[in-house]
Design a protein around this motif. Structure first.
Motif, PDB file in Angstrom:
ATOM      1  N   LEU A 119      -1.642  10.163  -0.736  1.00 29.24           N
ATOM      2  CA  LEU A 119      -1.339   9.007   0.118  1.00 29.24           C
ATOM      3  C   LEU A 119      -1.427   7.695  -0.650  1.00 29.24           C
ATOM      4  O   LEU A 119      -0.608   6.794  -0.457  1.00 29.24           O
ATOM      5  N   THR A 120      -2.407   7.591  -1.535  1.00 31.23           N
ATOM      6  CA  THR A 120      -2.538   6.390  -2.356  1.00 31.23           C
ATOM      7  C   THR A 120      -1.323   6.228  -3.254  1.00 31.23           C
ATOM      8  O   THR A 120      -0.767   5.127  -3.395  1.00 31.23           O
ATOM      9  N   ASP A 121      -0.892   7.322  -3.867  1.00 31.96           N
ATOM     10  CA  ASP A 121       0.285   7.281  -4.737  1.00 31.96           C
ATOM     11  C   ASP A 121       1.550   6.936  -3.948  1.00 31.96           C
ATOM     12  O   ASP A 121       2.351   6.090  -4.374  1.00 31.96           O
ATOM     13  N   LEU A 122       1.729   7.571  -2.786  1.00 31.38           N
ATOM     14  CA  LEU A 122       2.910   7.275  -1.965  1.00 31.38           C
ATOM     15  C   LEU A 122       2.897   5.831  -1.464  1.00 31.38           C
ATOM     16  O   LEU A 122       3.945   5.173  -1.419  1.00 31.38           O
ATOM     17  N   ALA A 123       1.728   5.332  -1.086  1.00 30.98           N
ATOM     18  CA  ALA A 123       1.627   3.945  -0.625  1.00 30.98           C
ATOM     19  C   ALA A 123       1.960   2.979  -1.747  1.00 30.98           C
ATOM     20  O   ALA A 123       2.638   1.970  -1.537  1.00 30.98           O
ATOM     21  N   ARG A 124       1.503   3.281  -2.974  1.00 36.94           N
ATOM     22  CA  ARG A 124       1.776   2.412  -4.122  1.00 36.94           C
ATOM     23  C   ARG A 124       3.275   2.393  -4.436  1.00 36.94           C
ATOM     24  O   ARG A 124       3.842   1.348  -4.729  1.00 36.94           O
ATOM     25  N   LYS A 125       3.935   3.548  -4.341  1.00 36.07           N
ATOM     26  CA  LYS A 125       5.356   3.610  -4.636  1.00 36.07           C
ATOM     27  C   LYS A 125       6.215   2.942  -3.574  1.00 36.07           C
ATOM     28  O   LYS A 125       7.246   2.348  -3.881  1.00 36.07           O
ATOM     29  N   ARG A 126       5.790   3.019  -2.296  1.00 36.49           N
ATOM     30  CA  ARG A 126       6.603   2.496  -1.196  1.00 36.49           C
ATOM     31  C   ARG A 126       6.303   1.038  -0.864  1.00 36.49           C
ATOM     32  O   ARG A 126       7.035   0.412  -0.139  1.00 36.49           O
ATOM     33  N   ARG A 127       5.221   0.493  -1.406  1.00 36.54           N
ATOM     34  CA  ARG A 127       4.814  -0.869  -1.061  1.00 36.54           C
ATOM     35  C   ARG A 127       5.858  -1.864  -1.532  1.00 36.54           C
ATOM     36  O   ARG A 127       6.353  -1.791  -2.650  1.00 36.54           O
ATOM     37  N   LEU A 128       6.154  -2.795  -0.659  1.00 33.21           N
ATOM     38  CA  LEU A 128       7.138  -3.825  -0.998  1.00 33.21           C
ATOM     39  C   LEU A 128       6.501  -4.852  -1.914  1.00 33.21           C
ATOM     40  O   LEU A 128       5.332  -5.211  -1.743  1.00 33.21           O
ATOM     41  N   PRO A 129       7.238  -5.398  -2.876  1.00 30.43           N
ATOM     42  CA  PRO A 129       6.653  -6.427  -3.739  1.00 30.43           C
ATOM     43  C   PRO A 129       6.377  -7.708  -2.948  1.00 30.43           C
ATOM     44  O   PRO A 129       7.123  -8.063  -2.043  1.00 30.43           O
TER      45      PRO A 129
ATOM     46  N   VAL B  69       2.700   7.842  13.909  1.00 34.09           N
ATOM     47  CA  VAL B  69       3.628   7.844  12.784  1.00 34.09           C
ATOM     48  C   VAL B  69       3.275   6.620  11.943  1.00 34.09           C
ATOM     49  O   VAL B  69       3.400   5.496  12.399  1.00 34.09           O
ATOM     50  N   LEU B  70       2.805   6.875  10.731  1.00 36.49           N
ATOM     51  CA  LEU B  70       2.344   5.796   9.860  1.00 36.49           C
ATOM     52  C   LEU B  70       3.197   5.754   8.599  1.00 36.49           C
ATOM     53  O   LEU B  70       3.238   6.710   7.825  1.00 36.49           O
ATOM     54  N   ALA B  71       3.896   4.651   8.399  1.00 41.38           N
ATOM     55  CA  ALA B  71       4.733   4.480   7.203  1.00 41.38           C
ATOM     56  C   ALA B  71       3.835   4.328   5.973  1.00 41.38           C
ATOM     57  O   ALA B  71       2.819   3.630   6.018  1.00 41.38           O
ATOM     58  N   TYR B  72       4.204   4.974   4.897  1.00 47.96           N
ATOM     59  CA  TYR B  72       3.401   4.910   3.663  1.00 47.96           C
ATOM     60  C   TYR B  72       3.274   3.480   3.158  1.00 47.96           C
ATOM     61  O   TYR B  72       2.255   3.107   2.594  1.00 47.96           O
TER      62      TYR B  72
END
Length: 194
Positions: free
Chosen positions: A183-193, A123-126
């Motif tokens: 996945l790149t888009d989801l990772a960019r949206k979910r990434r914490l500042p 299970v890998l969080a975006y």
């Protein structure tokens, strides 16, 4: 054997259907296994034949080629059956492993299920995804398949492939590119500042 393999908890999710890999993946895996077994058998066989012939030559002080290999016996031909038996044993397990593999894009995480004897459910969080690559080897290209490699911040902890990488192997190239972009888009949206 393949019909008896069914994913059970903890390798399943309630009301979630894992995406199955294309059926031609089985053929690619079988070709790769045959090449691997053939390569290992050739290497071991040549090393053993050269070493034993050299030892026999030194001990018997053989001078001609016929004297060097005169110790070989037709019964040694059974060694050819060892790689064949190994491949036959792997034949059905490759199909069973294909039935067990899958992936699913959830709302917040990516789920990856792999393995047959050593089963793995990742299970890998975006938000932890750092890099997504698409690669394709020569056998995969021949059968129109690709692999998605996902590098994460989780690191190499036994769950990931190596050095924090998770793999979705043997999918259609178009699916692989769509997965990479999604996945790149989801990772960019979910990434914490930072």
């Amino acid at each position: 054997m393949a019909r008896y393999i069914k994913p059970e908890p903890p390798f399943t999710l309630d009301r979630v259907e894992m995406t199955q890999h294309p059926a031609r993946t089985v053929r690619v895996r079988r070709i790769a296994a045959a090449l691997q077994i053939l390569g290992m058998s050739t290497l071991i066989g040549m090393t053993a034949a050269t070493g034993t012939t050299l030892i026999h030559t030194l001990m018997s002080k053989a001078r001609t080629w016929h004297e060097m290999v005169s110790w070989w016996h037709p019964a040694l031909a059974f060694l050819v059956l060892v790689p064949v038996a190994l491949y036959v044993w792997r034949w059905d397990r490759i199909k069973a492993g294909w039935l067990f593999r899958g992936y699913h894009l959830g709302h917040e995480e990516l789920y990856i299920r792999t393995g047959l004897l050593y089963r793995r459910f990742t299970v890998l969080a975006y938000a932890r995804i750092q890099e997504v690559n698409v690669v394709s080897g020569p056998i995969q290209r021949r059968y129109d398949l690709a692999t998605v490699i996902i590098s994460s911040a989780a690191g190499g902890n036994g769950i990931a492939d190596t050095a924090g990488r998770n793999v979705i192997a043997d999918v259609d190239p178009q699916t692989a590119y769509e997965l990479r972009d999604r996945l790149t888009d989801l990772a960019r949206k979910r990434r914490l500042p930072v």
